[in-house]
Design an enzyme around this catalytic site. Structure first.
Site, PDB file in Angstrom:
ATOM      1  N   SER A 173       0.844  -1.203   0.000  1.00 49.38           N
ATOM      2  CA  SER A 173       0.000   0.000   0.000  1.00 49.38           C
ATOM      3  C   SER A 173       0.871   1.241   0.000  1.00 49.38           C
ATOM      4  CB  SER A 173      -0.887   0.009   1.246  1.00 49.38           C
ATOM      5  OG  SER A 173      -1.434   1.306   1.413  1.00 49.38           O
ATOM      6  N   MET A 232     -11.414  -6.086   5.642  1.00 49.52           N
ATOM      7  CA  MET A 232     -10.601  -5.152   6.425  1.00 49.52           C
ATOM      8  C   MET A 232     -10.288  -5.780   7.782  1.00 49.52           C
ATOM      9  SD  MET A 232      -9.982  -2.462   4.570  1.00 49.52           S
ATOM     10  CE  MET A 232      -9.056  -1.661   5.872  1.00 49.52           C
ATOM     11  N   GLY A 258      -8.926   3.811   7.210  1.00 50.07           N
ATOM     12  CA  GLY A 258      -8.629   5.224   7.405  1.00 50.07           C
ATOM     13  C   GLY A 258      -7.161   5.516   7.675  1.00 50.07           C
ATOM     14  N   GLY A 282      -2.978   3.761   8.103  1.00 49.42           N
ATOM     15  CA  GLY A 282      -2.029   2.662   8.089  1.00 49.42           C
ATOM     16  C   GLY A 282      -1.435   2.455   9.475  1.00 49.42           C
ATOM     17  N   GLY A 316      -4.791  -4.507   6.230  1.00 48.04           N
ATOM     18  CA  GLY A 316      -4.633  -3.916   7.559  1.00 48.04           C
ATOM     19  C   GLY A 316      -3.855  -4.808   8.501  1.00 48.04           C
ATOM     20  N   GLY A 349       1.111  -2.252   4.101  1.00 43.27           N
ATOM     21  CA  GLY A 349       1.585  -0.877   4.017  1.00 43.27           C
ATOM     22  C   GLY A 349       2.824  -0.684   4.859  1.00 43.27           C
TER      23      GLY A 349
HETATM   24  C1  DX5 Z   1      -6.200   1.425   5.711  1.00 45.91           C
HETATM   25  C2  DX5 Z   1      -5.798   1.134   4.298  1.00 45.91           C
HETATM   26  C3  DX5 Z   1      -4.705   0.137   4.198  1.00 45.91           C
HETATM   27  C4  DX5 Z   1      -3.422   0.579   4.842  1.00 45.91           C
HETATM   28  C5  DX5 Z   1      -2.756  -0.661   5.323  1.00 45.91           C
HETATM   29  O1  DX5 Z   1      -7.422   2.055   5.766  1.00 45.91           O
HETATM   30  O2  DX5 Z   1      -6.900   0.624   3.548  1.00 45.91           O
HETATM   31  O3  DX5 Z   1      -4.480  -0.261   2.852  1.00 45.91           O
HETATM   32  O4  DX5 Z   1      -2.550   1.278   4.023  1.00 45.91           O
HETATM   33  O5  DX5 Z   1      -1.662  -0.293   6.090  1.00 45.91           O
HETATM   34  P1  DX5 Z   1      -0.991  -1.294   7.123  1.00 45.91           P
HETATM   35  O6  DX5 Z   1      -0.496  -2.458   6.354  1.00 45.91           O
HETATM   36  O7  DX5 Z   1       0.104  -0.460   7.709  1.00 45.91           O
HETATM   37  O8  DX5 Z   1      -2.043  -1.673   8.142  1.00 45.91           O
END
Ligand code: DX5
Ligand code: ZN
Length: 218
Positions: free
Chosen positions: A7, A136, A141, A143, A175, A196
């Protein structure tokens, strides 16, 4: 085969071209769109997607966390998305079917996502049409949040539904993914993992993507 989708929400946006190159060994590139209405944060949108499309051949996996997504799904497809995923909580059923069909008419893949408090049953009416379901594992919202184990039985339930109906639908999880949670998701039946923080905070992103892949094979 398991697909890894870094991400870019966690990337350095001032150096986005180089950041994207650093994760080019992954399968997809995950592009998070937030409007400050459906989620309490604002991220990136159409002009950035158009620029990203010009600098990479990676498969662009666009995750719309926006209100009234059916008004924008075609525009994201035309801006370069390969897969457009939006939220079941954000739309009326008729608009969901409309958006899925419109994406397919444009030659794109369509996906539907559920937040942590939404049951798998909300996806059921659309399963036959979808290319991707996105679970999710954090509140959308931001990361860098921790993985919620409550996502695992939902992944398993979706795996059962998809196999029982012999559908060709990926199960994507978004997530809190790291090598430990990645393995749990794969064991439950997931096929695409969004990461992410775990990938972008690594000094060697290619090595971290390999570690995620290895964890899924153990
Ligand atoms: C959160 C996003 C994710 C986020 C994931 O709302 O949809 O795609 O970037 O980030 P990580 O992997 O750090 O949880
Ligand atoms: Zn996302």
């Amino acid at each position: 085969m398991i697909k890894i989708s870094p991400s870019i929400l966690m990337a350095d946006f001032a150096n986005l071209g180089d950041e994207i190159k650093s994760v080019s060994s992954a399968d997809y590139l995950h592009f998070d769109v937030m409007d400050g209405v459906f989620v309490p944060n604002i991220s990136i949108g159409l002009p950035v997607l158009e620029s990203v499309r010009k600098v990479t051949d990676m498969l662009l996996d666009v995750h719309l966390m926006i209100a009234s997504p059916h008004k924008y799904t075609a525009r994201f497809a035309q801006a370069g998305a390969d897969i457009v995923v939006f939220h079941v909580e954000a739309e009326m059923p008729a608009n969901i079917s409309f958006a899925i069909n419109e994406l397919h008419a444009l030659g794109k893949k369509s996906g539907l996502s559920i937040k942590p408090d939404t049951a798998v049953s909300a996806l059921a009416p659309f399963m036959d049409l979808l290319d991707v379901v996105l679970v999710m594992a954090v509140e959308p919202g931001f990361g860098g949040q921790s993985f919620m184990n409550a996502a695992l039985p939902k992944i398993a339930e979706l795996r059962y539904l998809i196999d029982a109906k012999n559908l060709h639908c990926d199960i994507e999880v978004d997530g809190g993914i790291n090598p430990d949670t990645a393995r749990l998701c794969i064991e439950a039946g997931a096929t695409v993992l969004v990461a992410g923080n775990d990938v972008f905070r690594a000094a060697d992103r290619a090595a971290r993507i390999m570690e995620l892949r290895s964890a899924c094979m153990m």
